[in-house]
Design a protein around this motif. Structure first.
Motif, PDB file in Angstrom:
ATOM      1  N   ALA A   1      -7.917   8.062  30.234  1.00 45.11           N
ATOM      2  CA  ALA A   1      -7.630   6.770  29.620  1.00 45.11           C
ATOM      3  C   ALA A   1      -7.927   5.623  30.585  1.00 45.11           C
ATOM      4  N   ASP A   2      -7.610   5.785  31.865  1.00 42.86           N
ATOM      5  CA  ASP A   2      -7.914   4.744  32.849  1.00 42.86           C
ATOM      6  C   ASP A   2      -9.428   4.554  32.994  1.00 42.86           C
TER       7      ASP A   2
ATOM      8  N   SER B   1     -14.315   1.417  31.723  1.00 44.04           N
ATOM      9  CA  SER B   1     -15.623   1.389  31.064  1.00 44.04           C
ATOM     10  C   SER B   1     -15.731   0.229  30.086  1.00 44.04           C
ATOM     11  N   VAL B   2     -14.747   0.069  29.207  1.00 40.59           N
ATOM     12  CA  VAL B   2     -14.823  -1.020  28.228  1.00 40.59           C
ATOM     13  C   VAL B   2     -14.671  -2.381  28.916  1.00 40.59           C
ATOM     14  N   SER B   3     -13.948  -2.440  30.027  1.00 40.28           N
ATOM     15  CA  SER B   3     -13.845  -3.698  30.769  1.00 40.28           C
ATOM     16  C   SER B   3     -15.213  -4.090  31.343  1.00 40.28           C
TER      17      SER B   3
ATOM     18  N   GLY C   1      -4.277   2.288  24.924  1.00 41.19           N
ATOM     19  CA  GLY C   1      -4.501   3.725  25.081  1.00 41.19           C
ATOM     20  C   GLY C   1      -4.068   4.222  26.450  1.00 41.19           C
ATOM     21  N   ALA C   2      -4.337   3.447  27.494  1.00 39.01           N
ATOM     22  CA  ALA C   2      -3.901   3.841  28.840  1.00 39.01           C
ATOM     23  C   ALA C   2      -2.378   3.854  28.938  1.00 39.01           C
ATOM     24  N   HIS C   3      -1.735   2.882  28.301  1.00 41.10           N
ATOM     25  CA  HIS C   3      -0.266   2.866  28.308  1.00 41.10           C
ATOM     26  C   HIS C   3       0.296   4.060  27.534  1.00 41.10           C
ATOM     27  N   GLN C   4      -0.357   4.378  26.410  1.00 42.92           N
ATOM     28  CA  GLN C   4       0.104   5.499  25.600  1.00 42.92           C
ATOM     29  C   GLN C   4      -0.002   6.816  26.357  1.00 42.92           C
TER      30      GLN C   4
END
Length: 310
Positions: free
Chosen positions: A55-56, A61-63, A7-10
């Motif tokens: 996105a970042d 958060s998920v990390s 998602g961050a790449h997108q």
């Protein structure tokens, strides 16, 4: 985490331009009229920095949640391991206790046969021996259950559990001040970091909702061929008559408020857990010191005197 990375790449990729070509045939004949339009979504270009930031923040958060889950598994595995070590030692003590009661029972039976003891002494020791047998069976049951739980945590639920667990316990630790421990926990606990980054992502999405009324806006170049080519810029802009993004902004604000409340609850829970753990460790250190310096020497003296009398 990998889904959030994607998602961050997108969010960093520019939208593909849209090419729109139309061919029109005049009714009375003649050359074909060609219209071509090359455009891109204007709203995504304007929102690109905020989208990247959101996105970042979601990735961070998920990390942090992944780290929190990993630490929870490590903690549970350690808990099962040390429970197994303690229960193994406890069963050893219960076995020694049963053997000592058996020896005392033999002495009591010999004294009774010699006319120096009573039947009450023999019956009392037999009851203690039965109790010790039941305690030993219960200890073995708890040990087996803990070993099976440890095998499950190690990813070997059907494997053998006859490990030789010999890790020593840390009974002497340095206990820092409660305020320092709380400050450190609030700074490094991953569940707090996860909620903070989630709140940052939702705040970015709240900012993105301010331009919700511009969804569908596009900017580009229009070309037309009607004998000669003509070229010029074009702009497609929705008119915010009925929907100017009020519902999306309200939803984004509500989600940010809920996230802020979750952060507050997580922070309070962490502070409570740290204070409870700090107090428990302090009390256990005092209990350990009393047992080592008072209780154990008294029992050793009791055993010495009993041997001397025997």
């Amino acid at each position: 985490v990998r889904a959030a990375q994607a998602g961050a790449h997108q969010s960093r990729l520019l939208s593909n331009p849209v090419l729109d070509i139309a061919f029109r045939l005049p009714e009375g004949g003649g050359s074909t009229v060609i219209e071509a339009e090359l455009g891109a979504e204007l709203i995504k270009i304007l929102q690109r920095p905020r989208r990247i930031s959101a996105a970042d923040a979601a990735l961070r958060s998920v990390s942090a949640k992944a780290v929190s889950s990993a630490l929870a598994i490590v903690q549970q595995t350690q808990q099962h391991y040390f429970d197994a070590v303690a229960l193994r030692r406890e069963t050893q003590i219960l076995t020694e206790r049963k053997e000592r009661i058996g020896e005392l029972l033999k002495v009591a039976e010999a004294r009774l046969a010699a006319g120096e003891g009573t039947q009450l002494d023999v019956a009392t020791l037999k009851a203690e021996q039965a109790t010790a047998e039941i305690d030993l069976q219960e200890g073995n049951r708890k040990l087996k259950a803990t070993q099976l739980a440890l095998a499950h945590r190690l990813g070997q639920p059907s494997g053998h559990v006859s490990w030789q667990l010999s890790t020593l316990f840390k009974t002497q630790i340095t206990l820092r001040k409660e305020s320092d421990v709380i400050a450190h926990g609030l700074r490094v606990r991953p569940e707090i970091q996860a909620d903070r980054w989630q709140l940052a992502a939702l705040e970015d999405r709240t900012a993105l909702a301010r331009l919700a009324w511009m969804e569908g806006a596009a900017a580009g170049l229009d070309a037309e061929h009607d004998g000669d080519w003509s070229l010029g810029p074009s702009l497609t802009l929705p008119l915010p008559i009925f929907d100017w993004g009020q519902a999306k902004r309200a939803k984004a604000r509500a989600q940010a408020i809920a996230s802020r409340q979750r952060l507050t609850q997580t922070t309070r829970r962490v502070v409570r857990e740290i204070r409870q753990a700090h107090d428990a460790v302090s009390q256990l250190l005092n209990t350990t010191g009393q047992a080592r310096n008072q209780l154990v020497p008294l029992h050793e003296e009791r055993v010495r005197l009993a041997k001397a009398v025997f």
